[in-house]
Scaffold this active site. Sequence first.
Site, PDB file in Angstrom:
ATOM      1  N   ARG A 151       0.819  -1.217   0.000  1.00 32.71           N
ATOM      2  CA  ARG A 151       0.000   0.000   0.000  1.00 32.71           C
ATOM      3  C   ARG A 151       0.852   1.265   0.000  1.00 32.71           C
ATOM      4  O   ARG A 151       0.357   2.346   0.332  1.00 32.71           O
ATOM      5  CB  ARG A 151      -0.925  -0.007   1.224  1.00 32.71           C
ATOM      6  N   CYS A 172      -0.452  14.347 -15.512  1.00 28.62           N
ATOM      7  CA  CYS A 172      -0.250  13.287 -16.511  1.00 28.62           C
ATOM      8  C   CYS A 172       0.201  12.001 -15.828  1.00 28.62           C
ATOM      9  O   CYS A 172      -0.360  10.935 -16.069  1.00 28.62           O
ATOM     10  CB  CYS A 172       0.775  13.717 -17.550  1.00 28.62           C
ATOM     11  N   ASN A 204      10.102  12.105 -17.545  1.00 30.93           N
ATOM     12  CA  ASN A 204       9.430  11.357 -16.478  1.00 30.93           C
ATOM     13  C   ASN A 204      10.276  10.185 -15.999  1.00 30.93           C
ATOM     14  O   ASN A 204      10.318   9.869 -14.807  1.00 30.93           O
ATOM     15  CB  ASN A 204       8.080  10.834 -16.964  1.00 30.93           C
ATOM     16  N   HIS A 234       2.056   9.082 -27.141  1.00 31.70           N
ATOM     17  CA  HIS A 234       1.886   9.777 -28.413  1.00 31.70           C
ATOM     18  C   HIS A 234       3.103  10.600 -28.820  1.00 31.70           C
ATOM     19  O   HIS A 234       3.935  10.976 -27.992  1.00 31.70           O
ATOM     20  CB  HIS A 234       0.641  10.671 -28.387  1.00 31.70           C
ATOM     21  N   ILE A 235       3.172  10.848 -30.117  1.00 29.82           N
ATOM     22  CA  ILE A 235       4.128  11.769 -30.724  1.00 29.82           C
ATOM     23  C   ILE A 235       3.323  12.738 -31.577  1.00 29.82           C
ATOM     24  O   ILE A 235       2.544  12.314 -32.444  1.00 29.82           O
ATOM     25  CB  ILE A 235       5.140  11.026 -31.623  1.00 29.82           C
TER      26      ILE A 235
END
Length: 290
Positions: A151, A172, A204, A234-235
């Site tokens: 958890r 995001c 990220n 995505h690009i």
Amino acid sequence: MYLLKDYDDNLKKILDKGIRLPNRTGMDALTLFGLQGRYKIDEYFPIPTKRKYAYKSIFAELLWMLSGSTNVNDLEKMNSKIWTAWRDKEFEQKNNYINGELGPIYGFQFRHSGADYKKWRSHRDELGYDQGFDQVSFIINELKTNKYSRRILINFWNPKDMVSDGIRLPCCHYSFQLLVDDQDRLTGILTQRSGDWLPGISANIFFYSAFIYMIAQQCNLKPYQLIHNVSNAHIYINQIDAANEYLTRPKIDSPKLILDPAKDIFSYTLNNFKIIDYNPGDKIMIPIAI
């Protein structure tokens, strides 16, 4: 040792198999659903090396978010402008925010989850006012006292905040779970709803890898791996040339991160982060869709 093979392979998958879809930015994107990358970070560190990266800006972003700040002015004071493009005077005026305020983004969710953001902004210095739940302090305490718990996670996706008009950009990356194995090795599993693969996902990856290093150091554990799940990968159409150029470049060994100790998770500064053996290729200009 080159760590970003999964990142590169997934980039090529998006180029080869991505479906062209519209989105809120007005710039169509090649999109794939449900990609995953695994990065073993116990010795080397996953900063991109096929192109030169201003990695100090990402370390600054991490420290900014851990501080609880949601104001871009605080980030810019650390010479990082990666959120500057999201400044919006009309947004500030509409929400009665001060200059540079972005709403209940990552810093607020890290340190004040569940609090009322607009009331918190006005009353946060008042004795006894609800400060919300400090998720960072929670995971550190859990790892020190109950390290095999399932958890130990941070959740940024509070619907009340994320779908409101008072946030400049909904989070995001929205879930980060920490797990410890029988050798005291720390794994982080990051999940995000949306990922701009060329500029965003690469950041990220080493943002959360650095966070794993910091947490491991504070909890007497060893940084081991980052597992990264991206729902909508995505690009943007105007990034295709840059993506193809990136993929043609040779692999260059990943650098190493030397993290100088700090007294607690909130006391790190940019001076604690030392990247060594970083010999990247030339910079690639990558358009950003806002």
